[in-house]
Design an enzyme around this catalytic site. Structure first.
Site, PDB file in Angstrom:
ATOM      1  N   TYR A 115     -37.903  -1.633  17.432  1.00 24.98           N
ATOM      2  CA  TYR A 115     -37.642  -3.054  17.165  1.00 24.98           C
ATOM      3  C   TYR A 115     -36.146  -3.291  17.195  1.00 24.98           C
ATOM      4  O   TYR A 115     -35.373  -2.514  16.635  1.00 24.98           O
ATOM      5  CB  TYR A 115     -38.195  -3.442  15.784  1.00 24.98           C
ATOM      6  CG  TYR A 115     -37.909  -4.879  15.393  1.00 24.98           C
ATOM      7  CD1 TYR A 115     -38.518  -5.944  16.056  1.00 24.98           C
ATOM      8  CD2 TYR A 115     -37.025  -5.175  14.357  1.00 24.98           C
ATOM      9  CE1 TYR A 115     -38.256  -7.263  15.698  1.00 24.98           C
ATOM     10  CE2 TYR A 115     -36.758  -6.491  13.983  1.00 24.98           C
ATOM     11  CZ  TYR A 115     -37.379  -7.528  14.662  1.00 24.98           C
ATOM     12  OH  TYR A 115     -37.117  -8.834  14.290  1.00 24.98           O
ATOM     13  N   ASP A 138     -29.293   1.513  18.528  1.00 18.06           N
ATOM     14  CA  ASP A 138     -29.489   0.457  17.537  1.00 18.06           C
ATOM     15  C   ASP A 138     -29.596   1.131  16.168  1.00 18.06           C
ATOM     16  O   ASP A 138     -30.626   1.681  15.807  1.00 18.06           O
ATOM     17  CB  ASP A 138     -30.747  -0.348  17.870  1.00 18.06           C
ATOM     18  CG  ASP A 138     -30.948  -1.508  16.901  1.00 18.06           C
ATOM     19  OD1 ASP A 138     -30.221  -1.577  15.886  1.00 18.06           O
ATOM     20  OD2 ASP A 138     -31.843  -2.340  17.156  1.00 18.06           O
ATOM     21  N   LYS A 193     -27.815  -4.669   8.151  1.00 17.72           N
ATOM     22  CA  LYS A 193     -28.338  -4.158   6.885  1.00 17.72           C
ATOM     23  C   LYS A 193     -27.232  -3.559   5.999  1.00 17.72           C
ATOM     24  O   LYS A 193     -26.496  -4.314   5.387  1.00 17.72           O
ATOM     25  CB  LYS A 193     -29.499  -3.209   7.153  1.00 17.72           C
ATOM     26  CG  LYS A 193     -30.607  -3.987   7.902  1.00 17.72           C
ATOM     27  CD  LYS A 193     -31.958  -3.320   8.033  1.00 17.72           C
ATOM     28  CE  LYS A 193     -32.961  -4.326   8.607  1.00 17.72           C
ATOM     29  NZ  LYS A 193     -33.522  -4.008   9.883  1.00 17.72           N
TER      30      LYS A 193
HETATM   31  C1  LIG Z   1     -33.639  -5.054  11.081  1.00 18.31           C
HETATM   32  C2  LIG Z   1     -33.379  -4.594  12.463  1.00 18.31           C
HETATM   33  C3  LIG Z   1     -32.894  -5.451  13.468  1.00 18.31           C
HETATM   34  C4  LIG Z   1     -32.754  -6.929  13.259  1.00 18.31           C
HETATM   35  O1  LIG Z   1     -31.821  -7.253  12.272  1.00 18.31           O
HETATM   36  P1  LIG Z   1     -31.900  -8.702  11.589  1.00 18.31           P
HETATM   37  O2  LIG Z   1     -30.714  -8.723  10.689  1.00 18.31           O
HETATM   38  O3  LIG Z   1     -33.206  -8.782  10.903  1.00 18.31           O
HETATM   39  O4  LIG Z   1     -31.790  -9.701  12.693  1.00 18.31           O
HETATM   40  C5  LIG Z   1     -32.557  -4.908  14.684  1.00 18.31           C
HETATM   41  N1  LIG Z   1     -32.705  -3.596  14.929  1.00 18.31           N
HETATM   42  C6  LIG Z   1     -33.181  -2.753  14.011  1.00 18.31           C
HETATM   43  C7  LIG Z   1     -33.288  -1.294  14.325  1.00 18.31           C
HETATM   44  C8  LIG Z   1     -33.548  -3.217  12.750  1.00 18.31           C
HETATM   45  O5  LIG Z   1     -34.068  -2.365  11.857  1.00 18.31           O
END
Ligand SMILES: *Cc1c(COP(=O)(O)O)cnc(C)c1O
Length: 427
Positions: free
Chosen positions: A142, A237, A265
């Site tokens: 994701y 990511d 995060k």
């Molecule tokens: C949470 C997450 C996102 C998206 O971040 P948001 O701040 O919710 O837009 C993208 N990539 C990864 C791996 C994530 O865990």
């Protein structure tokens, strides 16, 4: 009717589904979502005054627990000096320096306001830098909700993407190729065919949004070698894994440096922050120096920077990763036998302070395709059983749990006992 029920009923009138992010609606586990009003350390409290031992941690940011005193103090101090200026500020420089110092291969960083935005911007930069149009993602990873990443593997020609959300044009999805994780052959085949058109491959090096799909090091190394040869940028990511699994994220943990990395995060310490970084040569293509446009009214916001900086400061000072690793080991040591005795197929999958209870037979899955879908029903019972015992885990069988520095060994013990009781109640 509880106060939480009442608030949620009102929420559904004025907010679609009653929530501002879909998983919060509890659709996979049933019942009314907890309406939380406060959090301290490893506990949260709902509007009715019920207290829960929390392993959601706001989905990852709260590695120091809820309302950490040093983070709060930093935020208060920043708020008193003004909420936003729309001008450069010292905090954003300090945060960029901290990430550049911690993360292998990053020389420059740009801040945005969410993980989605970080990924979206990194993809545009990769396309602008390479002058190529295709991107590759892996099913089960994701990357937020930007159009070209809301794409699933098509049913026909395996790699051609199809929109996984209404509202994403086929033409956008058509520029995204989707591959299974853990499969060097498919990767090689795609690069043999279209390698010279691929701007970037994006991967969660520790996929943690569809269960926890720990990758083979050889697969990640193969991906690194292949992209390098093809002139394709490799994007890690690290929105979940950055500053979570190690100071330098998965790049440090696995000893593999990507060309670009995205963050979110933890680096926001609970505030809305994302960031992406890479070599100067690549980052120099961003406006105002280069032709790739990217901007944000609240980017580098001083209050958000203060929360992130305070969090990173504590992480460094207290070598939190060593502590969390040993807490994770304790969880694994005590929970694994309980799951083994439970009479249902279940195992704990863990990397550092990230954990996932996988409810299926056999070895831990390494790809989305290896995940069996029957887990949802068992998970619903586990979730509700834990909630009744005052323990809050993610309301979906395919979301991970997080340990924080606010959790003690006693909290881990309480959790393991609650899981044992919840599962035995079921059978
Ligand atoms: C949470 C997450 C996102 C998206 O971040 P948001 O701040 O919710 O837009 C993208 N990539 C990864 C791996 C994530 O865990």
């Amino acid at each position: 009717m509880t106060l939480s029920d009442e608030i949620f009923a009102r929420a559904t009138q004025v907010i679609p589904g009653g929530v501002n992010s879909p998983v919060r609606a509890f659709r996979a586990v049933g019942g009314t979502p907890l309406i939380l009003r406060s959090g301290a350390g490893c506990r949260v409290e709902d509007e009715d005054g019920n207290s829960y031992l929390d392993f959601v941690g706001s989905w990852g940011p709260l590695i120091l627990g809820h309302a950490h005193p040093e983070v709060r103090a930093a935020v208060h101090e920043a708020v008193d000096r003004g909420m936003t200026f729309g001008a450069p500020c010292r905090g954003e420089v300090l945060l960029a320096e901290a990430v550049v110092d911690a993360y292998p291969g990053i020389e420059q960083l740009r801040c945005v306001s969410s993980g989605t935005e970080a990924v979206m911007s990194a993809i545009r930069l990769a396309r602008g830098f390479t002058c190529r149009d295709l991107i590759v993602k892996f099913s089960g990873c994701y990357h937020g909700h930007a159009d070209h990443l809301l794409v699933a593997a098509g049913s026909g020609l395996a790699t051609f993407g199809e929109p996984s959300s209404a509202g994403v044009p086929e033409a956008f999805a058509g520029l995204t190729r989707v591959l299974p994780l853990d499969d060097e052959e498919k990767l090689d085949a795609l690069f043999a065919k279209e390698g010279d058109r691929i701007a970037a491959v994006i991967i969660e090096p520790l996929p943690a949004n569809n269960g926890l799909l720990i990758q083979r090091l050889e697969f990640l190394q193969h991906l690194r070698d292949l992209t390098e040869r093809a002139g394709t940028l490799l994007i890690f990511d690290e929105v979940i894994s950055g500053f979570r699994v190690a100071r330098g994220g998965c790049a440090e943990l696995y000893g593999i440096a990507p060309d670009l990395a995205t963050f979110g995060k933890i680096i926001g310490g609970g505030m809305p922050v994302g960031a992406f970084g890479g070599r100067r040569e690549v980052m120099g293509h961003l406006a105002p120096d280069g032709p790739v446009y990217q901007a944000g009214t609240l980017s580098g916001n001083p209050v958000a920077m203060a929360a992130g900086l305070a969090t990173l400061r504590v992480l460094e000072r207290d070598d939190v990763w060593t502590r969390l690793n040993s807490l994770g080991e304790e969880l694994e040591r005590t929970l694994q036998p309980v799951l083994g005795r439970s009479g249902i197929p279940a195992r704990l999958v863990r990397e550092g302070s990230i954990f996932w209870i996988s409810l299926q037979e056999g070895e831990a899955p390494r790809s989305a395709e290896a995940i069996q879908s029957h887990a949802a029903e068992v998970y619903r019972d586990l979730f509700q059983g834990l909630l009744r015992r005052g323990v809050n885990i993610a309301p979906s069988a395919y979301e991970v749990g997080f340990l924080s520095t606010a959790h003690s060994r006693d909290d881990v013990e309480v959790f393991v006992e609650a899981v044992e009781n919840a599962l035995s109640e079921r059978s």
